[in-house]
Scaffold this motif. Sequence first.
Motif, PDB file in Angstrom:
ATOM      1  N   CYS A   1      -9.889  -6.935  -1.722  1.00 27.79           N
ATOM      2  CA  CYS A   1      -9.966  -5.905  -2.595  1.00 27.79           C
ATOM      3  C   CYS A   1      -8.783  -4.851  -2.434  1.00 27.79           C
ATOM      4  O   CYS A   1      -8.432  -4.441  -1.327  1.00 27.79           O
ATOM      5  CB  CYS A   1     -11.342  -5.147  -1.987  1.00 27.79           C
ATOM      6  N   LEU A   2      -8.198  -4.550  -3.620  1.00 22.33           N
ATOM      7  CA  LEU A   2      -6.957  -3.788  -3.499  1.00 22.33           C
ATOM      8  C   LEU A   2      -7.485  -2.481  -4.345  1.00 22.33           C
ATOM      9  O   LEU A   2      -8.051  -2.668  -5.386  1.00 22.33           O
ATOM     10  CB  LEU A   2      -5.729  -4.250  -4.158  1.00 22.33           C
ATOM     11  N   THR A   3      -6.715  -1.443  -3.912  1.00 23.09           N
ATOM     12  CA  THR A   3      -7.017  -0.126  -4.386  1.00 23.09           C
ATOM     13  C   THR A   3      -5.727   0.751  -4.802  1.00 23.09           C
ATOM     14  O   THR A   3      -4.785   0.660  -3.972  1.00 23.09           O
ATOM     15  CB  THR A   3      -7.867   0.974  -3.659  1.00 23.09           C
ATOM     16  N   PHE A   4      -5.459   0.784  -6.200  1.00 23.78           N
ATOM     17  CA  PHE A   4      -3.971   1.320  -6.476  1.00 23.78           C
ATOM     18  C   PHE A   4      -4.531   2.856  -7.258  1.00 23.78           C
ATOM     19  O   PHE A   4      -5.567   3.015  -7.776  1.00 23.78           O
ATOM     20  CB  PHE A   4      -3.450   0.430  -7.534  1.00 23.78           C
ATOM     21  N   ARG A   5      -3.292   3.877  -7.064  1.00 26.66           N
ATOM     22  CA  ARG A   5      -3.407   5.180  -7.577  1.00 26.66           C
ATOM     23  C   ARG A   5      -2.376   5.053  -8.627  1.00 26.66           C
ATOM     24  O   ARG A   5      -1.211   5.062  -8.586  1.00 26.66           O
ATOM     25  CB  ARG A   5      -3.261   6.219  -6.616  1.00 26.66           C
ATOM     26  N   LEU A   6      -2.766   5.315  -9.852  1.00 27.89           N
ATOM     27  CA  LEU A   6      -1.804   4.900 -11.164  1.00 27.89           C
ATOM     28  C   LEU A   6      -1.777   6.382 -11.801  1.00 27.89           C
ATOM     29  O   LEU A   6      -2.843   7.121 -11.991  1.00 27.89           O
ATOM     30  CB  LEU A   6      -2.521   4.035 -12.045  1.00 27.89           C
ATOM     31  N   HIS A   7      -0.495   6.659 -12.149  1.00 19.09           N
ATOM     32  CA  HIS A   7      -0.143   7.931 -12.923  1.00 19.09           C
ATOM     33  C   HIS A   7      -0.725   7.774 -14.103  1.00 19.09           C
ATOM     34  O   HIS A   7      -0.133   6.548 -14.917  1.00 19.09           O
ATOM     35  CB  HIS A   7       1.109   8.197 -12.673  1.00 19.09           C
ATOM     36  N   ARG A   8      -1.457   8.630 -15.134  1.00 17.56           N
ATOM     37  CA  ARG A   8      -1.810   8.327 -16.465  1.00 17.56           C
ATOM     38  C   ARG A   8      -0.683   7.854 -17.289  1.00 17.56           C
ATOM     39  O   ARG A   8      -0.772   7.008 -18.168  1.00 17.56           O
ATOM     40  CB  ARG A   8      -2.532   9.555 -16.993  1.00 17.56           C
ATOM     41  N   GLU A   9       0.414   8.703 -17.216  1.00 16.12           N
ATOM     42  CA  GLU A   9       1.447   8.675 -18.206  1.00 16.12           C
ATOM     43  C   GLU A   9       2.528   7.560 -17.741  1.00 16.12           C
ATOM     44  O   GLU A   9       3.345   6.796 -18.639  1.00 16.12           O
ATOM     45  CB  GLU A   9       2.088   9.910 -18.650  1.00 16.12           C
ATOM     46  N   GLN A  10       2.632   7.119 -16.436  1.00 17.09           N
ATOM     47  CA  GLN A  10       3.885   6.421 -16.037  1.00 17.09           C
ATOM     48  C   GLN A  10       3.510   5.073 -15.685  1.00 17.09           C
ATOM     49  O   GLN A  10       4.241   3.974 -15.697  1.00 17.09           O
ATOM     50  CB  GLN A  10       4.479   7.104 -14.690  1.00 17.09           C
ATOM     51  N   ASP A  11       2.252   4.886 -15.183  1.00 12.97           N
ATOM     52  CA  ASP A  11       1.867   3.440 -14.899  1.00 12.97           C
ATOM     53  C   ASP A  11       0.637   2.958 -15.710  1.00 12.97           C
ATOM     54  O   ASP A  11      -0.151   3.653 -16.020  1.00 12.97           O
ATOM     55  CB  ASP A  11       1.080   3.547 -13.723  1.00 12.97           C
ATOM     56  N   THR A  12       0.758   1.552 -15.902  1.00  9.81           N
ATOM     57  CA  THR A  12      -0.238   0.999 -16.936  1.00  9.81           C
ATOM     58  C   THR A  12      -0.966   0.011 -16.093  1.00  9.81           C
ATOM     59  O   THR A  12      -0.530  -0.688 -15.126  1.00  9.81           O
ATOM     60  CB  THR A  12       0.226   0.281 -18.239  1.00  9.81           C
ATOM     61  N   ILE A  13      -2.259  -0.194 -16.576  1.00  8.74           N
ATOM     62  CA  ILE A  13      -2.970  -1.468 -15.854  1.00  8.74           C
ATOM     63  C   ILE A  13      -2.468  -2.822 -15.966  1.00  8.74           C
ATOM     64  O   ILE A  13      -2.462  -3.607 -15.311  1.00  8.74           O
ATOM     65  CB  ILE A  13      -4.416  -1.122 -16.110  1.00  8.74           C
ATOM     66  N   GLY A  14      -1.864  -2.634 -17.437  1.00 10.43           N
ATOM     67  CA  GLY A  14      -1.408  -4.124 -17.722  1.00 10.43           C
ATOM     68  C   GLY A  14      -0.170  -4.198 -16.822  1.00 10.43           C
ATOM     69  O   GLY A  14       0.018  -5.654 -16.478  1.00 10.43           O
TER      70      GLY A  14
ATOM     71  N   ALA B   1       6.883  -4.212  -6.728  1.00 10.39           N
ATOM     72  CA  ALA B   1       6.672  -3.319  -7.529  1.00 10.39           C
ATOM     73  C   ALA B   1       5.208  -2.574  -7.395  1.00 10.39           C
ATOM     74  O   ALA B   1       5.206  -1.369  -7.799  1.00 10.39           O
ATOM     75  CB  ALA B   1       6.668  -3.845  -8.993  1.00 10.39           C
ATOM     76  N   LEU B   2       4.504  -3.137  -6.716  1.00  8.25           N
ATOM     77  CA  LEU B   2       3.095  -2.415  -6.524  1.00  8.25           C
ATOM     78  C   LEU B   2       2.851  -1.877  -5.252  1.00  8.25           C
ATOM     79  O   LEU B   2       1.962  -1.133  -5.186  1.00  8.25           O
ATOM     80  CB  LEU B   2       1.936  -3.596  -6.840  1.00  8.25           C
ATOM     81  N   VAL B   3       3.990  -2.071  -4.204  1.00  7.51           N
ATOM     82  CA  VAL B   3       3.580  -1.430  -2.802  1.00  7.51           C
ATOM     83  C   VAL B   3       3.464  -0.137  -2.878  1.00  7.51           C
ATOM     84  O   VAL B   3       2.577   0.428  -2.183  1.00  7.51           O
ATOM     85  CB  VAL B   3       4.849  -1.864  -1.817  1.00  7.51           C
ATOM     86  N   SER B   4       4.179   0.654  -3.827  1.00  8.16           N
ATOM     87  CA  SER B   4       4.221   2.146  -3.578  1.00  8.16           C
ATOM     88  C   SER B   4       2.997   2.677  -4.350  1.00  8.16           C
ATOM     89  O   SER B   4       2.495   3.687  -4.207  1.00  8.16           O
ATOM     90  CB  SER B   4       5.403   2.799  -4.464  1.00  8.16           C
ATOM     91  N   LEU B   5       2.093   2.014  -5.110  1.00 10.51           N
ATOM     92  CA  LEU B   5       0.986   2.266  -5.979  1.00 10.51           C
ATOM     93  C   LEU B   5      -0.316   1.906  -5.082  1.00 10.51           C
ATOM     94  O   LEU B   5      -1.420   2.473  -5.425  1.00 10.51           O
ATOM     95  CB  LEU B   5       0.857   1.584  -7.325  1.00 10.51           C
ATOM     96  N   LEU B   6      -0.156   1.229  -4.112  1.00  6.59           N
ATOM     97  CA  LEU B   6      -1.242   0.535  -3.278  1.00  6.59           C
ATOM     98  C   LEU B   6      -1.853   1.891  -2.307  1.00  6.59           C
ATOM     99  O   LEU B   6      -0.962   2.491  -1.734  1.00  6.59           O
ATOM    100  CB  LEU B   6      -0.905  -0.596  -2.705  1.00  6.59           C
ATOM    101  N   THR B   7      -3.076   2.067  -2.461  1.00  4.08           N
ATOM    102  CA  THR B   7      -3.392   3.111  -1.563  1.00  4.08           C
ATOM    103  C   THR B   7      -4.315   2.569  -0.574  1.00  4.08           C
ATOM    104  O   THR B   7      -4.604   3.018   0.572  1.00  4.08           O
ATOM    105  CB  THR B   7      -4.374   4.181  -2.126  1.00  4.08           C
ATOM    106  N   SER B   8      -5.053   1.499  -0.661  1.00  2.00           N
ATOM    107  CA  SER B   8      -5.709   0.669   0.394  1.00  2.00           C
ATOM    108  C   SER B   8      -6.097  -0.874   0.051  1.00  2.00           C
ATOM    109  O   SER B   8      -5.795  -1.133  -1.140  1.00  2.00           O
ATOM    110  CB  SER B   8      -7.151   1.276   0.550  1.00  2.00           C
TER     111      SER B   8
END
Lengths: 307, 257
Positions: free
Chosen positions: A256-269, A244-251
């Motif tokens: 150390c993992l960096t994710f790009r999250l959409h403010r309305e569609q993705d939550t940190i939780g 579920a996290l593969v498409s959000l991972l940018t590096s």
Amino acid sequence: MTSAISIQQVHKRFASLQALKGISMEVPQGSFFGLLGPNGAGKSTLISIMAGLARADAGAIRVMGHDVVSAWRQSRHALGVVPQELVYDPFFSVREVLRLQSGYFGRGRENDAWIEELLETLSLSDKADANLQDLSGGMKRRVLIAQALVHRPEVVVLDEPTAGVDVELRQSLWRFARRLHREGHTILLTTHYLEEAESLCDEIAILNHGELVTRDSKQNLLARYPWRTLHISVDRSTFQLPEALVSLLTSADDNCLTFRLHREQDTIGEVLAALQSAGLTVVDLSTEEVGLEEVFLRLTGQSGEGA
Amino acid sequence: MNAGFNARGFYTLFAKEVRRFLKVTVQTVLTPMVTALLYLLVFGQALEAHVEVYAGVSYSAFLVPGLMMMSIIQNTFANSSSSIIQSKMTGNLVFVLLAPISSLEFFAAFVLAAVVRGLLVALAVYAVAILFVDLPLAHPWAIAVFAVIGSATLGALGVIAGIWADKYDQLAGFQNFFILPLSFLSGVFYSIHALPGVWQQISHFNPFFYLIDGFRWGFFGQGDASVALSLSVSLGFLFLLTGLGLYLLLKGYKIRR
């Protein structure tokens, strides 16, 4: 209400360079307006035409409703420009140059009280009788601001006002710009410091290669890119990332993992839960909101990801 | 909408230009006076006994009006041209360009400031010269008129050169290869009647000759050309340069992009 500055289809060419390609926009009265763009975007040319220092090949600019060509006297009365370069007349003192500038605008000794107020406000009183060439760069910058305000213009153009100034002076210039804005002046700011524009401006226009890339309120511009960046450190460097996290991972760099999250569609939780279900323990976490800098880079095509 | 005259703006710019040269009077008034005095002493002493240009007029007396007008020519040109190029080079011309000051107000302020310097320098040269030379004043009105026309003409030429030049070197070239030769070859030191025929003819195409000759007529009541011709040519040259200067300013040549 009349716009403070109205720009209609302005074109300007210098030899083979098309500096402005039909710029049109309105700067509302009372706004704190940021005019941004990379070097060579056409910002200074646009300001020069506005101030009568250059002439457009086509199109029109009005300052407080006054055309800068057909009603140039009125438009210049309405406009105060703080030039980008630290220019000064080495023959005169601070007070003398302010009186001269006041006189050019048709004001006499009745304006002396305002000149004294400007000297006081800009902390120049104790240097009022000093020759300009004996002042520091920061002091010269303050004198330029006083010169631009000496005829009490409704619209103030600050062309890169904080370029090359120290932190203390920058803060003091910011405070002064905010005060001018509060007092009802329309402020047009050009700057290379995007955090400066983000902090001060409520309206933004971005120029690039002589074209208007965008013009919007700061909130709308920032909302156009509803992304935030999530940095997470986990307790080991070898692991299987949940699907579920593969498409959000940018590096991913070691643990150390960096994710790009959409403010309305993705939550940190959700991200944390997925990592936990994969047996990973989060040891550190930080987030970055998208700032004007990223918006700027995307719109001017300077971002690696493109606009 | 832009009709009218920004009288205070004009006066402020004019007064600023006058104060600018008054802040350096050693360079702008005293030096030209000393230079003219040296010419008078050297040439006057060397040629006094050998040359009589006009009957009953000593060579030294003949020389003084020429030196006064030469000082006017060189200093009024320097006043407006150096001020404008300095403002262009340092960038502070922007303060005038941002203000509601028209081309006419700009031009008039610089030219009139040059006139003030020209008259001051001429008076300084006169004041020192009469300590050594008896100088008649045959037609004071002509002296005043030609002094003002000469100052304004070269002030206007200085505005044009200041606008045109991009660097001090170009201005120095203009001064050394145009102003200086034309002023030296205009009858400051001699009557053009003393020249061979062809050079006499060529001198008639030098506008500075008419300024000097008309000015000298004011002192002695005699000259190489008629005063009416000198006045007409001098005024024509002034109008020509005024037209050119105003045209360049209206077009924004080299000062508004």
